[in-house]
Design a protein around this motif. Structure first.
Motif, PDB file in Angstrom:
ATOM      1  N   HIS A  83       0.709  -1.284   0.120  1.00 33.77           N
ATOM      2  CA  HIS A  83       0.024   0.079   0.029  1.00 33.77           C
ATOM      3  C   HIS A  83       0.673   1.306  -0.051  1.00 33.77           C
ATOM      4  CE1 HIS A  83      -3.780   2.562   0.647  1.00 33.77           C
ATOM      5  NE2 HIS A  83      -2.582   3.179   1.640  1.00 33.77           N
ATOM      6  N   LEU A  84       2.324   1.379   0.564  1.00 39.37           N
ATOM      7  CA  LEU A  84       3.053   2.632   1.358  1.00 39.37           C
ATOM      8  C   LEU A  84       3.359   2.859  -0.790  1.00 39.37           C
ATOM      9  CD1 LEU A  84       5.132   2.111   3.850  1.00 39.37           C
ATOM     10  CD2 LEU A  84       3.423   3.454   3.705  1.00 39.37           C
ATOM     11  N   ARG A  85       3.883   1.963  -1.339  1.00 43.90           N
ATOM     12  CA  ARG A  85       3.722   1.991  -2.923  1.00 43.90           C
ATOM     13  C   ARG A  85       2.944   2.843  -4.001  1.00 43.90           C
ATOM     14  NH1 ARG A  85       6.785  -2.810  -1.801  1.00 43.90           N
ATOM     15  NH2 ARG A  85       5.271  -4.375  -2.802  1.00 43.90           N
ATOM     16  N   ARG A  86       1.858   2.272  -3.386  1.00 46.43           N
ATOM     17  CA  ARG A  86       0.662   2.680  -4.308  1.00 46.43           C
ATOM     18  C   ARG A  86       0.348   4.072  -3.740  1.00 46.43           C
ATOM     19  NH1 ARG A  86      -3.730  -2.796  -4.239  1.00 46.43           N
ATOM     20  NH2 ARG A  86      -1.875  -4.083  -5.332  1.00 46.43           N
ATOM     21  N   ARG A  87      -0.072   4.596  -2.552  1.00 49.05           N
ATOM     22  CA  ARG A  87       0.135   5.537  -1.496  1.00 49.05           C
ATOM     23  C   ARG A  87       0.920   6.010  -0.720  1.00 49.05           C
ATOM     24  NH1 ARG A  87      -6.063   7.715   0.837  1.00 49.05           N
ATOM     25  NH2 ARG A  87      -5.689   9.595   0.595  1.00 49.05           N
ATOM     26  N   PRO A  88       2.474   6.339  -1.621  1.00 51.09           N
ATOM     27  CA  PRO A  88       2.956   7.242  -0.428  1.00 51.09           C
ATOM     28  C   PRO A  88       2.962   8.755   0.340  1.00 51.09           C
ATOM     29  CG  PRO A  88       3.990   7.569  -2.501  1.00 51.09           C
ATOM     30  CD  PRO A  88       2.632   7.036  -2.868  1.00 51.09           C
ATOM     31  N   ASP A  89       1.736   9.215   0.161  1.00 48.08           N
ATOM     32  CA  ASP A  89       1.555  10.064   1.395  1.00 48.08           C
ATOM     33  C   ASP A  89       0.173  10.205   1.853  1.00 48.08           C
ATOM     34  OD1 ASP A  89       3.754  11.990   0.379  1.00 48.08           O
ATOM     35  OD2 ASP A  89       2.722  12.492  -1.705  1.00 48.08           O
ATOM     36  N   PRO A 112       2.646   8.088   5.638  1.00 54.62           N
ATOM     37  CA  PRO A 112       3.862   8.504   5.272  1.00 54.62           C
ATOM     38  C   PRO A 112       5.386   7.918   4.664  1.00 54.62           C
ATOM     39  CG  PRO A 112       3.168   9.913   6.422  1.00 54.62           C
ATOM     40  CD  PRO A 112       3.245   9.058   7.305  1.00 54.62           C
ATOM     41  N   ALA A 113       5.353   7.117   3.023  1.00 52.10           N
ATOM     42  CA  ALA A 113       6.635   5.876   2.898  1.00 52.10           C
ATOM     43  C   ALA A 113       8.096   6.994   3.195  1.00 52.10           C
ATOM     44  CB  ALA A 113       6.764   5.756   1.750  1.00 52.10           C
ATOM     45  N   VAL A 114       7.740   8.067   3.451  1.00 55.43           N
ATOM     46  CA  VAL A 114       9.247   9.067   3.405  1.00 55.43           C
ATOM     47  C   VAL A 114       9.471   8.147   4.966  1.00 55.43           C
ATOM     48  CG1 VAL A 114       7.997  10.953   4.667  1.00 55.43           C
ATOM     49  CG2 VAL A 114      10.505  10.776   4.108  1.00 55.43           C
ATOM     50  N   ARG A 153      11.503   4.793   5.143  1.00 55.60           N
ATOM     51  CA  ARG A 153      12.678   5.114   4.360  1.00 55.60           C
ATOM     52  C   ARG A 153      13.568   5.590   4.648  1.00 55.60           C
ATOM     53  NH1 ARG A 153       9.301   6.386  -1.546  1.00 55.60           N
ATOM     54  NH2 ARG A 153       8.316   3.927  -1.073  1.00 55.60           N
ATOM     55  N   TYR A 178       6.394  16.325   6.643  1.00 55.26           N
ATOM     56  CA  TYR A 178       6.238  14.863   7.499  1.00 55.26           C
ATOM     57  C   TYR A 178       6.081  14.857   9.090  1.00 55.26           C
ATOM     58  CZ  TYR A 178       5.779  13.797   3.044  1.00 55.26           C
ATOM     59  OH  TYR A 178       5.230  13.532   1.325  1.00 55.26           O
TER      60      TYR A 178
END
Length: 397
Positions: free
Chosen positions: A229-235, A239-241, A244, A368
């Motif tokens: 899901h993070l790859r589809r909706r990083p924000d 938050p994907a940040v 990472r 973020y």
């Protein structure tokens, strides 16, 4: 993310905000000395009785990010109303029927509601002094939790000990009278899928001490789905940040470790002290006051001293402290040394919450930082679910 500014909230006196937020700590420490009574009346073991603490830990863990999201979208008034309903319903369930499932559900709702009360108090706090008073009140009630919970259990019964977090509602009339409390309102669509997957992951994680294999499998599946899901909706909701950022992950993992060990020691303390002294639960609760009050007080000094140190240095020093405290607590029988070990664990965990939070926020771009602090706090609160359950299983063997 689109943000609209609303009118500034009316000022609420700091003591009322502290009253709104601080009783949350009773849900963590209040049951510490009444677990045997809960086990007896619900027909379970003491290890199973820790489900009431696990459920509360789950509630405040998932409630922190969820109700922070509600706060951003509905404002303080709407969030306070929702939290009041959750707290009242939880208190009713705790007192309704003495079965472990119903009582655990009640404490979970109490955790959800009080997590939102804390978020509202922090939002309405104006200035560092008010924030400091709220933090000090949380630490103070956390330290007195076992004693107050024991006294409530003795004077009434163990249900009163579990219902103590509802005292935060006493501040509600004063807070709601203020003109238009609110803040920023987020207009972006809520990431329902991300929130649901994170809740599933947290639920599976807090169940691991009780059901290791199925909970671990469920946690792995939820983590995998959340990663997709993070790859589809990083924000999105998470938050994907954040995942990472090595610095954020180190800060979050360290605070989780510190909280697990500290809250484990917190629940081991009554048993270890009783074995060595034969004291009553009330006496044990009274003796536990000073190491945990000392830990909360000295943490302010430690946070200031470590402000200029590198993240890895701070993380390593705090982790080494709680490991040493645990080894001493489990191997040394002398009561004064036990109390010093408990104080050391408390200082490290409380200091880590403050010192590592700054590193967690600074590890990600400015937009973020709010979600980073929310997820960092979630990791710390997970320790309230893990620590007591792990200690109960160890003591039962």
């Amino acid at each position: 993310m689109t943000v609209q500014r609303t009118a500034a909230p009316g000022r609420v006196a700091a003591p009322w905000l502290a009253l709104l937020a601080a009783p949350l700590s009773f849900g963590i420490g209040g049951p510490a000395l009444v677990l045997a009574d809960i086990a007896r009346d619900t027909g379970t073991t003491v290890a199973s009785a820790t489900w009431v603490v696990t459920a509360f830990g789950w509630g405040i863990s998932v409630g922190t990010p969820l109700l922070a999201g509600l706060l951003a979208r509905r404002g303080v008034r709407g969030t306070l109303a929702t939290c009041a309903v959750l707290v009242l319903l939880g208190a009713v369930l705790v007192n309704a029927h003495p079965t472990m499932a119903v009582v655990a559900l009640g404490t979970a709702l109490l955790g959800l509601g009080t997590a939102g009360l804390l978020a509202c108090a922090m939002t309405l706090a104006e200035g560092a002094r008010t924030m400091g008073l709220i933090s000090a009140a949380l630490a103070a009630l956390g330290a007195t939790g076992p004693l107050v919970g024991s006294l409530a259990g003795s004077l009434i019964d163990w249900r009163a000990s579990l219902t103590l977090p509802a005292l935060g509602l006493l501040a509600l009339p004063v807070v709601l009278r203020r003109p238009g409390p609110g803040g920023a309102t987020v207009t972006a669509p809520f990431d329902v899928t991300g929130a649901a997957l994170l809740m599933a992951l947290v639920t599976a994680l807090v169940t691991i001490p009780h059901q290791p294999l199925p909970a671990a499998v469920a946690a792995a599946l939820a983590a995998g789905a959340l990663a997709v899901h993070l790859r589809r909706r990083p924000d999105g909701f998470l938050p994907a940040v954040l995942v990472r950022s090595p610095a954020f992950l180190l800060a979050a993992a360290t605070t989780l470790f510190l909280a697990i060990v500290n809250f484990g020691l917190f629940y081991a303390a009554p048993v270890l002290l009783a074995r060595q002294t034969g004291w009553s639960p009330a006496a044990v609760g009274a003796v536990m006051l000073w190491p945990y009050l000392l830990g909360g007080g000295l943490s302010w000094v430690v946070v200031a001293v470590t402000a200029r140190l590198h993240l890895r240095t701070v993380a390593a020093g705090l982790a080494a402290t709680v490991v040493a405290a645990t080894l001493v607590a489990w191997t040394v029988a002398a009561v004064p040394i036990l109390l010093v070990a408990f104080a050391a664990g408390s200082i490290a965990a409380a200091s880590g919450q403050g010192a590592l939070a700054r590193h967690a926020a600074e590890a990600v771009p400015a937009p973020y930082r709010s979600p980073a602090l929310g997820m960092f706090t979630l990791c710390y609160l997970l320790g309230t679910a893990f620590g007591p359950a792990i200690v109960a299983l160890v003591l039962a063997t």
